[in-house]
Design an enzyme around this catalytic site. Structure first.
Site, PDB file in Angstrom:
ATOM      1  N   ASN A 221      54.154  53.986  41.668  1.00  0.00           N
ATOM      2  CA  ASN A 221      55.165  52.934  41.536  1.00  0.00           C
ATOM      3  C   ASN A 221      55.688  52.904  40.107  1.00  0.00           C
ATOM      4  OD1 ASN A 221      53.520  50.958  39.914  1.00  0.00           O
ATOM      5  ND2 ASN A 221      52.203  51.172  41.703  1.00  0.00           N
ATOM      6  N   LYS A 300      49.628  72.405  49.457  1.00  0.00           N
ATOM      7  CA  LYS A 300      50.921  71.734  49.473  1.00  0.00           C
ATOM      8  C   LYS A 300      51.489  71.726  50.901  1.00  0.00           C
ATOM      9  CE  LYS A 300      55.528  71.901  47.482  1.00  0.00           C
ATOM     10  NZ  LYS A 300      56.513  72.696  46.787  1.00  0.00           N
ATOM     11  N   PHE A 338      47.845  39.265  38.262  1.00  0.00           N
ATOM     12  CA  PHE A 338      49.295  39.302  38.045  1.00  0.00           C
ATOM     13  C   PHE A 338      49.985  39.406  39.396  1.00  0.00           C
ATOM     14  CE2 PHE A 338      51.106  39.736  33.719  1.00  0.00           C
ATOM     15  CZ  PHE A 338      49.966  39.405  33.017  1.00  0.00           C
TER      16      PHE A 338
HETATM   17  O1  C5P Z   1      48.065  42.026  46.314  1.00  0.00           O
HETATM   18  P1  C5P Z   1      48.929  42.299  45.114  1.00  0.00           P
HETATM   19  O2  C5P Z   1      48.993  43.733  44.766  1.00  0.00           O
HETATM   20  O3  C5P Z   1      50.289  41.712  45.199  1.00  0.00           O
HETATM   21  O4  C5P Z   1      48.192  41.513  43.924  1.00  0.00           O
HETATM   22  C1  C5P Z   1      48.462  41.736  42.596  1.00  0.00           C
HETATM   23  C2  C5P Z   1      47.238  41.463  41.751  1.00  0.00           C
HETATM   24  O5  C5P Z   1      46.060  41.984  42.342  1.00  0.00           O
HETATM   25  C3  C5P Z   1      47.332  42.138  40.412  1.00  0.00           C
HETATM   26  O6  C5P Z   1      46.572  41.381  39.488  1.00  0.00           O
HETATM   27  C4  C5P Z   1      46.690  43.494  40.692  1.00  0.00           C
HETATM   28  O7  C5P Z   1      46.217  44.103  39.504  1.00  0.00           O
HETATM   29  C5  C5P Z   1      45.570  43.102  41.619  1.00  0.00           C
HETATM   30  N1  C5P Z   1      45.224  44.134  42.614  1.00  0.00           N
HETATM   31  C6  C5P Z   1      43.995  44.778  42.548  1.00  0.00           C
HETATM   32  N2  C5P Z   1      43.666  45.710  43.506  1.00  0.00           N
HETATM   33  C7  C5P Z   1      44.501  46.003  44.509  1.00  0.00           C
HETATM   34  C8  C5P Z   1      45.753  45.363  44.604  1.00  0.00           C
HETATM   35  C9  C5P Z   1      46.073  44.440  43.620  1.00  0.00           C
HETATM   36  O8  C5P Z   1      43.234  44.506  41.614  1.00  0.00           O
HETATM   37  N3  C5P Z   1      44.148  46.902  45.412  1.00  0.00           N
END
Ligand code: C5P
Length: 413
Positions: A221, A300, A338
């Site tokens: 991303n 691949k 976050f």
């Molecule tokens: O669920 P979402 O991705 O929207 O949540 C965002 C928050 O959760 C961020 O703090 C991100 O670093 C954390 N997160 C995490 N592990 C994941 C997904 C998100 O620690 N698999």
């Protein structure tokens, strides 16, 4: 690391003192960097320093006449060694030679730099702290006499900036190399930050993750990691011991931060979970991929001419933040998540806070901030929500760190 436009030293008056050494050339660049960061800079140079760089250069860079002798009579009281530190926010010795450090350790005052350091106020209403950037050959640095002197000046209250290890002017390689000008600028900026996380251990995740599809492709991303790196830097500036678990980003490691590089969400999880219990605060800024390909192809994936894309099956990644938040009390750090959303920021941040079981969520609009140096935040906790910014990510990170410090101190947990 920081952008000079942050004006981190705005309103500061610094006394930049040069003793003799090849590293004097870095003091010229430092003077310019300090000025760009908003400081006014007065230079004082020893006679030995004047053999390596001219006072004229330093005057041109700072816009102020340089004091290069204790016999300087141009000031009305003819006492530059007294006047120079009165009203200065710090005296910074760049470079500090082995000889100068020995003089500081013994309280000698036979030339203008050591004399001025000895005459500076160390208590009272307006103390002038001493910052020292050693620069010398590795054997000189390692010598028991130098190490003894360094311990002594630290015991007397001096703050050391470096030295680093690396290639030296003499051609040898080892400890004693002076920090670069921008590293020194950042260390001086850090020195002035309030130590709201002193003694705390902070764990930060930052950047995207990369989930491999085959040996050459993957899913990732647009997270740049800048917010998480700024938080790691701000926490270190505030006196914390910081561990930064970073996904694939090309950002320099903030000074003093221990960095663990990972690629996938699973690797980030495996780095964070065993470490979490040793930390007081966990800040999850990473944009972790929710899903990964169920299988990574060994070779691949090729087009087969049918016009059909390969069907990929996905497995959900572990939620790192939720897993840390589920640790038993006593092993669980204070958790901050976050939320990067594209719309309905507060509602989503509120729901995320509940779902993940964390006390604080920091929300931002993802597409408006990815890759940029500034951001606008909203803090969502049990009490409600509070906006923060817009401001640069470093300024926001420092404000967040102040907030975390207050929460850890128990005032708002
Ligand atoms: O669920 P979402 O991705 O929207 O949540 C965002 C928050 O959760 C961020 O703090 C991100 O670093 C954390 N997160 C995490 N592990 C994941 C997904 C998100 O620690 N698999």
């Amino acid at each position: 690391m920081s952008d000079a436009s942050d004006l981190d030293l705005s309103g500061r008056h610094l006394l930049l003192a040069l003793s003799g050494g090849v590293a004097c050339f870095k003091a010229a660049e430092l003077a310019r960097e300090l000025g760009r960061a908003g400081a006014t800079v007065q230079v004082v140079m020893s006679e030995a320093a004047c053999r390596f760089i001219t006072p004229l250069t330093m005057q041109a860079l700072t816009g102020r006449p340089v004091v290069a002798s204790q016999w300087e009579a141009s000031e009305p009281n003819a006492m530059p060694h007294i006047n120079l530190t009165r009203g200065a926010d710090a005296m910074v010795i760049v470079p500090a030679s082995a000889d100068l450090i020995a003089k500081l350790a013994q309280g000698r005052a036979d030339e203008i730099v050591s004399l001025t350091a000895l005459a500076r106020p160390i208590g009272g209403a307006r103390p002038c702290p001493l910052l020292v950037a050693p620069a010398m050959n590795r054997e000189m640095w390692a010598h028991p006499a130098t190490q003894r002197n360094v311990r002594q000046i630290v015991a007397d209250g001096a703050t050391l900036l470096g030295p680093a290890a690396g290639e030296q002017a003499c051609g040898e390689v080892g400890d004693g190399r002076m920090l670069e000008a921008v590293e020194l600028r950042d260390a001086i900026v850090a020195f002035f930050q309030p130590k709201v996380l002193a003694g705390r251990r902070v764990l930060v995740t930052a950047g995207p993750t990369f989930e491999a599809i085959d040996p050459v492709r993957g899913i990732t991303n647009l997270s740049s990691g800048k917010m998480g790196f700024a938080i790691a830097r701000a926490a270190a500036e505030a006196g914390a011991a910081v561990t930064l678990v970073a996904g694939p980003v090309h950002l320099p490691t903030p000074a003093g931060v221990r960095r663990i590089d990972v690629v996938s969400a699973q690797q980030m999880h495996d780095a964070v979970l065993p470490a979490a219990a040793q930390h007081d605060l966990f800040v999850a800024t990473a944009a972790v991929a929710d899903w990964r390909p169920a299988e990574v192809a060994g070779q691949k994936l090729k087009k087969d001419g049918s016009g059909r894309a390969p069907a990929l099956a996905f497995t959900e990644n572990p939620d790192i933040l939720a897993a840390v938040a589920r640790l038993p009390a006593g092993q669980r750090p204070y958790c901050v998540g976050f939320a990067a959303e594209s719309h309905d920021l507060v509602a989503h941040a509120r729901a995320k806070r509940e779902r993940k079981g964390v006390p604080l969520i920091v929300g931002n609009i993802g597409p408006a901030t990815f890759g940029r140096d500034d951001n606008t935040l909203v803090l969502v906790d049990a009490q409600g929500e509070r906006p923060l910014g817009p401001a640069s990510k470093l300024v926001l990170a420092r404000a967040l760190v102040a907030e975390f410090g207050a929460r850890l101190a128990g005032s708002q947990t």
